[in-house]
Design a protein around this motif. Sequence first.
Motif, PDB file in Angstrom:
ATOM      1  N   LYS A 129      30.385   6.544   8.685  1.00  0.00           N
ATOM      2  CA  LYS A 129      29.579   5.497   9.314  1.00  0.00           C
ATOM      3  C   LYS A 129      28.979   4.601   8.250  1.00  0.00           C
ATOM      4  O   LYS A 129      28.568   5.065   7.188  1.00  0.00           O
ATOM      5  CB  LYS A 129      28.439   6.120  10.112  1.00  0.00           C
ATOM      6  N   PHE A 130      28.885   3.329   8.567  1.00  0.00           N
ATOM      7  CA  PHE A 130      28.196   2.368   7.710  1.00  0.00           C
ATOM      8  C   PHE A 130      26.916   1.949   8.418  1.00  0.00           C
ATOM      9  O   PHE A 130      26.923   1.764   9.637  1.00  0.00           O
ATOM     10  CB  PHE A 130      29.099   1.153   7.476  1.00  0.00           C
ATOM     11  N   PHE A 131      25.818   1.838   7.677  1.00  0.00           N
ATOM     12  CA  PHE A 131      24.571   1.425   8.319  1.00  0.00           C
ATOM     13  C   PHE A 131      23.830   0.422   7.457  1.00  0.00           C
ATOM     14  O   PHE A 131      24.025   0.341   6.239  1.00  0.00           O
ATOM     15  CB  PHE A 131      23.685   2.637   8.650  1.00  0.00           C
ATOM     16  N   ALA A 132      22.973  -0.329   8.126  1.00  0.00           N
ATOM     17  CA  ALA A 132      22.114  -1.290   7.426  1.00  0.00           C
ATOM     18  C   ALA A 132      20.848  -1.445   8.257  1.00  0.00           C
ATOM     19  O   ALA A 132      20.888  -1.274   9.476  1.00  0.00           O
ATOM     20  CB  ALA A 132      22.808  -2.625   7.246  1.00  0.00           C
ATOM     21  N   GLY A 133      19.753  -1.773   7.606  1.00  0.00           N
ATOM     22  CA  GLY A 133      18.517  -1.863   8.362  1.00  0.00           C
ATOM     23  C   GLY A 133      17.406  -2.529   7.585  1.00  0.00           C
ATOM     24  O   GLY A 133      17.590  -2.973   6.439  1.00  0.00           O
ATOM     25  N   ALA A 134      16.259  -2.564   8.244  1.00  0.00           N
ATOM     26  CA  ALA A 134      15.081  -3.175   7.625  1.00  0.00           C
ATOM     27  C   ALA A 134      13.849  -2.359   7.986  1.00  0.00           C
ATOM     28  O   ALA A 134      13.818  -1.697   9.027  1.00  0.00           O
ATOM     29  CB  ALA A 134      14.918  -4.613   8.117  1.00  0.00           C
ATOM     30  N   LYS A 135      12.863  -2.425   7.118  1.00  0.00           N
ATOM     31  CA  LYS A 135      11.626  -1.680   7.373  1.00  0.00           C
ATOM     32  C   LYS A 135      10.440  -2.448   6.821  1.00  0.00           C
ATOM     33  O   LYS A 135      10.590  -3.377   6.016  1.00  0.00           O
ATOM     34  CB  LYS A 135      11.708  -0.293   6.746  1.00  0.00           C
ATOM     35  N   TYR A 136       9.254  -2.043   7.268  1.00  0.00           N
ATOM     36  CA  TYR A 136       8.032  -2.679   6.785  1.00  0.00           C
ATOM     37  C   TYR A 136       7.052  -1.577   6.423  1.00  0.00           C
ATOM     38  O   TYR A 136       6.554  -0.873   7.287  1.00  0.00           O
ATOM     39  CB  TYR A 136       7.454  -3.601   7.868  1.00  0.00           C
ATOM     40  N   SER A 137       6.822  -1.403   5.135  1.00  0.00           N
ATOM     41  CA  SER A 137       5.985  -0.292   4.646  1.00  0.00           C
ATOM     42  C   SER A 137       4.558  -0.765   4.438  1.00  0.00           C
ATOM     43  O   SER A 137       4.316  -1.769   3.766  1.00  0.00           O
ATOM     44  CB  SER A 137       6.538   0.232   3.323  1.00  0.00           C
ATOM     45  N   ILE A 138       3.631   0.008   5.000  1.00  0.00           N
ATOM     46  CA  ILE A 138       2.204  -0.327   4.865  1.00  0.00           C
ATOM     47  C   ILE A 138       1.473   0.907   4.363  1.00  0.00           C
ATOM     48  O   ILE A 138       1.683   2.003   4.890  1.00  0.00           O
ATOM     49  CB  ILE A 138       1.617  -0.749   6.223  1.00  0.00           C
ATOM     50  N   GLY A 139       0.632   0.734   3.370  1.00  0.00           N
ATOM     51  CA  GLY A 139      -0.106   1.876   2.842  1.00  0.00           C
ATOM     52  C   GLY A 139      -1.441   1.459   2.267  1.00  0.00           C
ATOM     53  O   GLY A 139      -1.650   0.303   1.913  1.00  0.00           O
ATOM     54  N   ASN A 140      -2.349   2.412   2.197  1.00  0.00           N
ATOM     55  CA  ASN A 140      -3.684   2.139   1.675  1.00  0.00           C
ATOM     56  C   ASN A 140      -4.152   3.309   0.830  1.00  0.00           C
ATOM     57  O   ASN A 140      -4.053   4.459   1.241  1.00  0.00           O
ATOM     58  CB  ASN A 140      -4.644   1.892   2.837  1.00  0.00           C
ATOM     59  N   ILE A 141      -4.633   3.012  -0.369  1.00  0.00           N
ATOM     60  CA  ILE A 141      -5.127   4.043  -1.281  1.00  0.00           C
ATOM     61  C   ILE A 141      -6.539   3.667  -1.710  1.00  0.00           C
ATOM     62  O   ILE A 141      -6.771   2.547  -2.163  1.00  0.00           O
ATOM     63  CB  ILE A 141      -4.227   4.163  -2.533  1.00  0.00           C
ATOM     64  N   LYS A 142      -7.466   4.630  -1.540  1.00  0.00           N
ATOM     65  CA  LYS A 142      -8.858   4.369  -1.968  1.00  0.00           C
ATOM     66  C   LYS A 142      -9.360   5.561  -2.764  1.00  0.00           C
ATOM     67  O   LYS A 142      -9.259   6.702  -2.327  1.00  0.00           O
ATOM     68  CB  LYS A 142      -9.751   4.209  -0.746  1.00  0.00           C
ATOM     69  N   VAL A 143      -9.879   5.286  -3.922  1.00  0.00           N
ATOM     70  CA  VAL A 143     -10.510   6.332  -4.746  1.00  0.00           C
ATOM     71  C   VAL A 143     -11.816   5.767  -5.249  1.00  0.00           C
ATOM     72  O   VAL A 143     -11.854   4.650  -5.768  1.00  0.00           O
ATOM     73  CB  VAL A 143      -9.621   6.722  -5.946  1.00  0.00           C
ATOM     74  N   LYS A 144     -12.887   6.543  -5.068  1.00  0.00           N
ATOM     75  CA  LYS A 144     -14.173   6.076  -5.578  1.00  0.00           C
ATOM     76  C   LYS A 144     -14.850   7.205  -6.338  1.00  0.00           C
ATOM     77  O   LYS A 144     -15.011   8.309  -5.843  1.00  0.00           O
ATOM     78  CB  LYS A 144     -15.054   5.645  -4.415  1.00  0.00           C
ATOM     79  N   ILE A 145     -15.204   6.918  -7.579  1.00  0.00           N
ATOM     80  CA  ILE A 145     -15.921   7.892  -8.414  1.00  0.00           C
ATOM     81  C   ILE A 145     -17.324   7.339  -8.598  1.00  0.00           C
ATOM     82  O   ILE A 145     -17.513   6.311  -9.245  1.00  0.00           O
ATOM     83  CB  ILE A 145     -15.228   8.091  -9.773  1.00  0.00           C
ATOM     84  N   GLN A 146     -18.301   8.011  -7.997  1.00  0.00           N
ATOM     85  CA  GLN A 146     -19.683   7.564  -8.096  1.00  0.00           C
ATOM     86  C   GLN A 146     -20.218   7.874  -9.474  1.00  0.00           C
ATOM     87  O   GLN A 146     -19.793   8.833 -10.105  1.00  0.00           O
ATOM     88  CB  GLN A 146     -20.563   8.300  -7.075  1.00  0.00           C
ATOM     89  N   ASN A 147     -21.151   7.026  -9.964  1.00  0.00           N
ATOM     90  CA  ASN A 147     -21.831   7.282 -11.237  1.00  0.00           C
ATOM     91  C   ASN A 147     -20.850   7.460 -12.371  1.00  0.00           C
ATOM     92  O   ASN A 147     -21.013   8.333 -13.224  1.00  0.00           O
ATOM     93  CB  ASN A 147     -22.711   8.545 -11.169  1.00  0.00           C
ATOM     94  N   ALA A 148     -19.800   6.626 -12.409  1.00  0.00           N
ATOM     95  CA  ALA A 148     -18.849   6.675 -13.532  1.00  0.00           C
ATOM     96  C   ALA A 148     -19.601   6.350 -14.804  1.00  0.00           C
ATOM     97  O   ALA A 148     -20.237   5.312 -14.913  1.00  0.00           O
ATOM     98  CB  ALA A 148     -17.739   5.674 -13.305  1.00  0.00           C
ATOM     99  N   ASN A 149     -19.576   7.242 -15.823  1.00  0.00           N
ATOM    100  CA  ASN A 149     -20.409   7.135 -17.007  1.00  0.00           C
ATOM    101  C   ASN A 149     -19.587   6.595 -18.161  1.00  0.00           C
ATOM    102  O   ASN A 149     -18.671   7.228 -18.648  1.00  0.00           O
ATOM    103  CB  ASN A 149     -20.955   8.524 -17.355  1.00  0.00           C
ATOM    104  N   GLU A 150     -19.908   5.410 -18.646  1.00  0.00           N
ATOM    105  CA  GLU A 150     -19.145   4.789 -19.740  1.00  0.00           C
ATOM    106  C   GLU A 150     -19.240   5.591 -21.004  1.00  0.00           C
ATOM    107  O   GLU A 150     -18.313   5.689 -21.773  1.00  0.00           O
ATOM    108  CB  GLU A 150     -19.670   3.381 -19.990  1.00  0.00           C
TER     109      GLU A 150
END
Lengths: 241, 390
Positions: A129-150
């Motif tokens: 079989k031969f196939f072809a297609g399309a897709k729409y990828s959606i993603g979300n990444i969140k990271v929060k580090i409180q009081n990040a000390n320089e």
Amino acid sequence: MLFCFSDFVSADFMDSLEKTAIKKGLDLATNPNDFFLSINNTIENLGTDPFNKRFQLNFSMFWNFLTVGNFQIKYKAYKGSKIMPEIIGGLSYWNIWSLSLISSSDFSASASGFTPFITLGKELKKDLKFFAGAKYSIGNIKVKIQNANEEDSGDMSDSLSFDLSSLASISSTYKEFGIYTGINYLRFSGKEVVALIGYYPGIKKIFTKAQVSSSVFDWGFCIYPDSVLGIDLFWNMHLNL
Amino acid sequence: MKKLGLIIFIILFSQGMLFSQLYFNLGIEEGVILSSGEYYTINDITSDVAYMIPFNKNNSLMAYYQLKYNGPSVGDNADARFSERAQDHYFLLKYLLKVNNSLALKPSVSFFKEFYKFAKNEVWGEGLYDLNKYQFGIDIVSKGISTIPLTLIYKYQMFKYPNYHDLLTMYLTSFQDKKEIENYRNHLISLSISEASFSKPLFINFIYDLNLSSYDNKKILEATGYSGNDKQKGVNHSINLGPVYRASSTALALNFGLELNDSNQNYIFGYTSTDIQLYSDYYSYTSFNVKPSITFMLSKIDYLALLFGYINKQYKNRSPQDSNGVFLLDSNLKTQSLSAGLSYFIKLSDYFSLNPEYLYVKSDSNNKYQQSVNYNYDAHLITLKLNYEY
């Protein structure tokens, strides 16, 4: 794992491995979209499997073990005819659920994504079989580090030539349109072999997949050139309903 | 418009038209180069999709697309020479017209887009050497004398570098002149004979290519910059002759190649505007190569090939440099390389094959300056290619 092997390999190799791991970690931190888009591709099963039922469920066992919960559902909307191709629609979803279990006032994170897709397939020969297609990828990444000390991150920033304090907060969303094509054929042993190549025109990212499928499991590898992940081995499972 | 779309859709997906003439190929190659105690990973992905629409037995149209990637694999090579990567997109439309049993014409139009990066942290689409190539041409295929299939090809090519800025002129003119001058045009004329059999089992392959290139804006380099009266031009002749002897399960091939490159461009070298040296006719060279190979058909599905090669290249008027970069004006630059290797091919099914390969290359030159191009090295190249083809 590094400690287990340290007695058997040279110090130079261990040093090189450690540097590579740190570099990969920084690549991931500075370009998380690329990494999670690659995981998204690994989890998906976009080809036209010969499932006779209407629905198919897919899971990536490997990423599930790494606490990246995931599933994909495929629906055969049209079986195809002499003129018209087979039409399959689907949706895949992933979520790093373990991030929500980290209870800390200094750290919070979440990462998830989903992809709707549509695949058209045509039988070229009885076993191909031969196939072809399309897709729409959606993603979300969140990271929060409180009081990040320089001050604390300063020494490490100096040695890596990178300011770690800038990683105190990562918030990234991807929305990418992709196209793909490939072939799948049935081997004499009953296993299905799939070869797929795809492209995200917006970010100019190539993804490829080589897969062997039995009645329940899929094994193979994905190659993501010029990406954080590079090569990804996978072990997936599917159920026809 | 809707009816036209439906007709095109039916033509594209109807049994016996599109899919009986479909071609699909996906090749994934991973490899490693070992040289001077270091290793560099390489990755090559090539995918082709093509389909032919036959209008009748004498007329058909072929549409072809190729996606190709070449660059490092995992590990991201630190050495700049092995860190470059390119992504190519090639679109071709070719019309096939069978005039009679011994003559066919194949006019074509194509577009080639290359995204090029020096390193991973660059953004695709912003590379200095990103390329757009437009091509129009025609192939004339003649059977001629029954044992000699002859092909004559003419192609007109336009090379455009949308992001390139002439860094040298910018430096010499204190960044006043930023004209893009790398665009050029090329006429390619090619004559080839493939698998001509004069006395079986001996076959002959022959290709002669003539390339005539001319730059749109780039002039000849003088000590003050691109200010000569003539624009840069080049003539390149390339001849390949390859006899092949096939006897039962063994094939012996011997390929001879000769290349003559003539360019009117010069080169300047120097670190400040006061110590610039001009070297004229810097890019003209002659190259000769011979590549014998022996192939053993082990069975119907696999074969083993022994590969050898020798390449010799001599520049007409380019001096070699010593290890400090000083030009040695009493001689001309020469390079030569020897290679030897093994290639094993096995067909695992009707559509799936595996091809591991090993090659050893040793190169040396009278040029000892290694800062930009490494002329003196020896390297081991190990690759594994997985291929799906229908």
